[in-house]
Write an enzyme that holds these catalytic residues in place. Structure first.
Site, PDB file in Angstrom:
ATOM      1  N   ARG A 124       0.820  -1.227   0.000  1.00 57.00           N
ATOM      2  CA  ARG A 124       0.000   0.000   0.000  1.00 57.00           C
ATOM      3  C   ARG A 124       0.849   1.270   0.000  1.00 57.00           C
ATOM      4  O   ARG A 124       0.405   2.342   0.398  1.00 57.00           O
ATOM      5  CB  ARG A 124      -0.985   0.039   1.160  1.00 57.00           C
ATOM      6  CG  ARG A 124      -1.968  -1.092   1.130  1.00 57.00           C
ATOM      7  CD  ARG A 124      -3.269  -0.719   1.822  1.00 57.00           C
ATOM      8  NE  ARG A 124      -4.234  -1.794   1.635  1.00 57.00           N
ATOM      9  CZ  ARG A 124      -4.357  -2.819   2.442  1.00 57.00           C
ATOM     10  NH1 ARG A 124      -3.615  -2.901   3.512  1.00 57.00           N
ATOM     11  NH2 ARG A 124      -5.236  -3.745   2.194  1.00 57.00           N
ATOM     12  N   LYS A 146       4.289  11.676 -11.037  1.00 54.90           N
ATOM     13  CA  LYS A 146       3.447  10.879 -11.943  1.00 54.90           C
ATOM     14  C   LYS A 146       4.138   9.539 -12.161  1.00 54.90           C
ATOM     15  O   LYS A 146       5.275   9.494 -12.633  1.00 54.90           O
ATOM     16  CB  LYS A 146       3.261  11.581 -13.288  1.00 54.90           C
ATOM     17  CG  LYS A 146       2.227  12.688 -13.264  1.00 54.90           C
ATOM     18  CD  LYS A 146       1.952  13.183 -14.671  1.00 54.90           C
ATOM     19  CE  LYS A 146       0.935  14.305 -14.663  1.00 54.90           C
ATOM     20  NZ  LYS A 146       0.731  14.875 -16.015  1.00 54.90           N
ATOM     21  N   GLU A 188      12.182  18.209 -24.012  1.00 50.99           N
ATOM     22  CA  GLU A 188      11.477  18.586 -22.772  1.00 50.99           C
ATOM     23  C   GLU A 188      12.107  19.826 -22.139  1.00 50.99           C
ATOM     24  O   GLU A 188      11.422  20.604 -21.483  1.00 50.99           O
ATOM     25  CB  GLU A 188      11.481  17.424 -21.768  1.00 50.99           C
ATOM     26  CG  GLU A 188      10.775  16.155 -22.250  1.00 50.99           C
ATOM     27  CD  GLU A 188       9.244  16.209 -22.133  1.00 50.99           C
ATOM     28  OE1 GLU A 188       8.695  17.257 -21.776  1.00 50.99           O
ATOM     29  OE2 GLU A 188       8.611  15.172 -22.430  1.00 50.99           O
ATOM     30  N   LYS A 230       9.502  23.110 -13.183  1.00 47.73           N
ATOM     31  CA  LYS A 230       8.569  22.005 -12.929  1.00 47.73           C
ATOM     32  C   LYS A 230       8.166  21.969 -11.457  1.00 47.73           C
ATOM     33  O   LYS A 230       6.994  21.759 -11.134  1.00 47.73           O
ATOM     34  CB  LYS A 230       9.163  20.662 -13.359  1.00 47.73           C
ATOM     35  CG  LYS A 230       8.196  19.528 -13.097  1.00 47.73           C
ATOM     36  CD  LYS A 230       8.218  18.428 -14.085  1.00 47.73           C
ATOM     37  CE  LYS A 230       7.043  17.485 -13.830  1.00 47.73           C
ATOM     38  NZ  LYS A 230       7.059  16.324 -14.673  1.00 47.73           N
ATOM     39  N   GLU A 240      -2.781  18.171 -11.431  1.00 50.52           N
ATOM     40  CA  GLU A 240      -3.159  18.660 -12.756  1.00 50.52           C
ATOM     41  C   GLU A 240      -4.630  19.065 -12.861  1.00 50.52           C
ATOM     42  O   GLU A 240      -5.366  18.627 -13.731  1.00 50.52           O
ATOM     43  CB  GLU A 240      -2.801  17.614 -13.828  1.00 50.52           C
ATOM     44  CG  GLU A 240      -2.688  18.242 -15.216  1.00 50.52           C
ATOM     45  CD  GLU A 240      -2.074  17.303 -16.251  1.00 50.52           C
ATOM     46  OE1 GLU A 240      -1.025  16.706 -15.941  1.00 50.52           O
ATOM     47  OE2 GLU A 240      -2.625  17.185 -17.337  1.00 50.52           O
ATOM     48  N   ARG A 244      -0.724  22.654 -14.227  1.00 49.24           N
ATOM     49  CA  ARG A 244       0.192  21.568 -14.587  1.00 49.24           C
ATOM     50  C   ARG A 244      -0.026  21.103 -16.034  1.00 49.24           C
ATOM     51  O   ARG A 244       0.878  20.563 -16.663  1.00 49.24           O
ATOM     52  CB  ARG A 244       0.055  20.393 -13.609  1.00 49.24           C
ATOM     53  CG  ARG A 244       1.094  19.314 -13.859  1.00 49.24           C
ATOM     54  CD  ARG A 244       1.251  18.349 -12.701  1.00 49.24           C
ATOM     55  NE  ARG A 244       2.247  17.339 -13.032  1.00 49.24           N
ATOM     56  CZ  ARG A 244       2.778  16.475 -12.186  1.00 49.24           C
ATOM     57  NH1 ARG A 244       2.414  16.496 -10.909  1.00 49.24           N
ATOM     58  NH2 ARG A 244       3.674  15.595 -12.577  1.00 49.24           N
ATOM     59  N   ASN A 248       2.139  19.853 -20.682  1.00 47.59           N
ATOM     60  CA  ASN A 248       1.798  19.000 -21.832  1.00 47.59           C
ATOM     61  C   ASN A 248       1.939  19.742 -23.155  1.00 47.59           C
ATOM     62  O   ASN A 248       1.451  19.271 -24.185  1.00 47.59           O
ATOM     63  CB  ASN A 248       0.367  18.470 -21.684  1.00 47.59           C
ATOM     64  CG  ASN A 248       0.232  17.558 -20.484  1.00 47.59           C
ATOM     65  OD1 ASN A 248       1.145  16.794 -20.183  1.00 47.59           O
ATOM     66  ND2 ASN A 248      -0.875  17.650 -19.786  1.00 47.59           N
ATOM     67  N   HIS A 251       2.369  17.869 -26.397  1.00 51.60           N
ATOM     68  CA  HIS A 251       2.149  16.446 -26.127  1.00 51.60           C
ATOM     69  C   HIS A 251       0.917  15.859 -26.822  1.00 51.60           C
ATOM     70  O   HIS A 251       0.862  14.655 -27.047  1.00 51.60           O
ATOM     71  CB  HIS A 251       2.070  16.185 -24.618  1.00 51.60           C
ATOM     72  CG  HIS A 251       3.423  16.169 -23.957  1.00 51.60           C
ATOM     73  ND1 HIS A 251       4.240  17.270 -23.927  1.00 51.60           N
ATOM     74  CD2 HIS A 251       4.109  15.177 -23.335  1.00 51.60           C
ATOM     75  CE1 HIS A 251       5.363  16.961 -23.292  1.00 51.60           C
ATOM     76  NE2 HIS A 251       5.315  15.698 -22.929  1.00 51.60           N
ATOM     77  N   HIS A 255       1.658  12.565 -28.769  1.00 55.17           N
ATOM     78  CA  HIS A 255       1.079  11.249 -28.478  1.00 55.17           C
ATOM     79  C   HIS A 255       0.470  10.628 -29.731  1.00 55.17           C
ATOM     80  O   HIS A 255       0.559   9.412 -29.938  1.00 55.17           O
ATOM     81  CB  HIS A 255       0.056  11.347 -27.340  1.00 55.17           C
ATOM     82  CG  HIS A 255       0.716  11.578 -26.010  1.00 55.17           C
ATOM     83  ND1 HIS A 255       0.067  12.120 -24.934  1.00 55.17           N
ATOM     84  CD2 HIS A 255       1.988  11.365 -25.598  1.00 55.17           C
ATOM     85  CE1 HIS A 255       0.910  12.214 -23.907  1.00 55.17           C
ATOM     86  NE2 HIS A 255       2.071  11.765 -24.288  1.00 55.17           N
ATOM     87  N   HIS A 269      10.108   9.793 -27.648  1.00 51.87           N
ATOM     88  CA  HIS A 269       9.123  10.695 -27.037  1.00 51.87           C
ATOM     89  C   HIS A 269       9.549  12.166 -27.133  1.00 51.87           C
ATOM     90  O   HIS A 269       8.782  13.018 -27.571  1.00 51.87           O
ATOM     91  CB  HIS A 269       8.889  10.294 -25.576  1.00 51.87           C
ATOM     92  CG  HIS A 269       7.971  11.231 -24.848  1.00 51.87           C
ATOM     93  ND1 HIS A 269       6.619  11.301 -25.118  1.00 51.87           N
ATOM     94  CD2 HIS A 269       8.215  12.160 -23.890  1.00 51.87           C
ATOM     95  CE1 HIS A 269       6.083  12.231 -24.344  1.00 51.87           C
ATOM     96  NE2 HIS A 269       7.018  12.758 -23.591  1.00 51.87           N
TER      97      HIS A 269
END
Ligand code: GLY
Length: 373
Positions: A124, A146, A188, A230, A240, A244, A248, A251, A255, A269
């Site tokens: 957990r 993330k 990035e 960041k 987000e 935030r 992206n 992105h 994607h 990427h």
């Protein structure tokens, strides 16, 4: 002694530091020991990174009396799925990692995301430290909590917010990165200037090429500035709900292009992020949001870095403009069926836009696809 910086990610009880500098693996024991309940850690890595850096990390930990057990997964994006998660979690249980122990993720984005997610579900939730080995992981994926895996439905669709307890961004590790991977990570870095810091973008225009050739102080500054940006955004909007989303930038395009090219070597990427940023500025200009010459400035900088900023630069077939928009619609940033783009009023002035005219988007993509040889 070279400079060491600490960037604080201010998240109340989940706050932590990102330590940036050279020779950090050798100091890993001293840096991590204050966080440990007992002097042992479990290191998750992948075989290529482990061959380069695991011994140095273990020596650094051993210098502070910290015992290690380590497991190397197969390299590559394919590891970041259910099977890789199962392997990681079962190994952590085999290694008798307890609730108060610490997991270390040594590697790029795949290992950071997977290792962080494994730590988040193990018993957990156990704590973890990120030791990012790529530029992309140092400036983006290791910071902000993330974590997750890919499924057949898409990338990062299963995961959790689980903040690390510490991030060690050792600039020396970037020496061993293939130039293509360094430049992909640069996608990035430049994103931060484009989304929120025009002065940083200007600095990158001047210093980026020397940094790519290996200048350590320049790399240190670029990583630090990226992480500062960041950290600020994550501290203000951890999950987000708003700001935030600016991270992206590029992105949504990226994607779709990654899906179209099979998430592999055809398009890394960060390469997709760079093309996506260029397209986002182009779309912004066509919507009358930013000056007409701004997209050319973005593309000129990416070209000066030796990057490929256009759809025409992607080798092999690409689907039609309609099919690319269809792929964008599968993105997890879609809300109420509406595509969400990060657009810009200028370099350093990005914002979230939910009402991009579909015909403009299709026309832009069709035009760019038509420029392909
Ligand atoms: N890489 C985007 C984010 O961390 O929000």
């Amino acid at each position: 002694m070279t400079q060491i910086d600490r960037v604080h990610v201010a998240l109340g009880a989940r706050s932590y530091d990102v330590v940036i500098g050279q020779g950090l693996l050798a100091q890993a024991g001293a840096l991590i020991a204050p966080l440990l309940a007992r002097p042992r850690v479990a290191v998750l890595s992948e075989s290529r990174v482990a061959a380069l850096h695991l011994a140095a990390l273990e020596t650094g930990l051993g210098a502070a009396g910290i015992a290690t057990s380590a497991h190397a997964l197969a390299p590559g994006e394919g590891t970041k799925g259910w099977e890789g998660l199962r392997e990681a979690v079962e190994w952590l249980l085999d290694a008798r990692v307890e609730r108060r122990d610490m997991v270390l993720a040594l590697g790029g984005g795949v290992i950071g995301d997977l290792g962080g997610f494994a730590a988040s579900v193990l018993r957990r939730g156990v704590r973890f430290v990120q030791v990012p080995s790529t530029l992309l992981a140092q400036v983006d994926s290791s910071v902000g909590g993330k974590t997750g895996i890919n499924t057949r439905h898409g990338k990062n669709l299963v995961g959790a917010f689980h903040q690390p307890s510490l991030v060690l961004a050792d600039i020396d590790l970037l020496d061993r990165l293939p130039p293509r991977d360094f430049l992909a990570g640069y996608g990035e870095v430049v994103k931060y200037g484009l989304l929120g810091d025009a002065a940083f973008f200007q600095w990158l225009e001047v210093n980026g090429p020397a940094m790519a050739r290996g200048a350590k102080e320049l790399r240190h500054y670029a990583v630090r500035r990226s992480v500062e940006m960041k950290a600020g955004i994550v501290a203000r909007d951890e999950t987000e709900q708003g700001e935030r989303a600016l991270l992206n930038l590029g992105h949504t395009f990226c994607h779709a292009l990654e899906a179209a090219t099979g998430y592999g070597d055809r398009l890394l990427h960060g390469e997709g992020v760079a093309i996506g940023c260029a397209l986002a500025f182009e779309l912004s200009a066509r919507m009358g949001l930013c000056a007409q010459e701004t997209p050319s400035r973005v593309r000129a900088h990416l070209r000066a870095m030796g990057m490929a900023p256009d759809l025409a630069d992607i080798a092999g077939d690409l689907p039609s403009a309609e099919a690319l928009v269809g792929l964008m619609a599968q993105d997890k940033k879609v809300q109420d069926g509406r595509l969400r783009f990060i657009l810009a009023r200028d370099i350093g002035a990005a914002f979230v836009c939910d009402d991009v005219p579909g015909d403009l988007l299709l026309a832009l993509l069709a035009e760019k696809l038509a420029q392909r040889p």
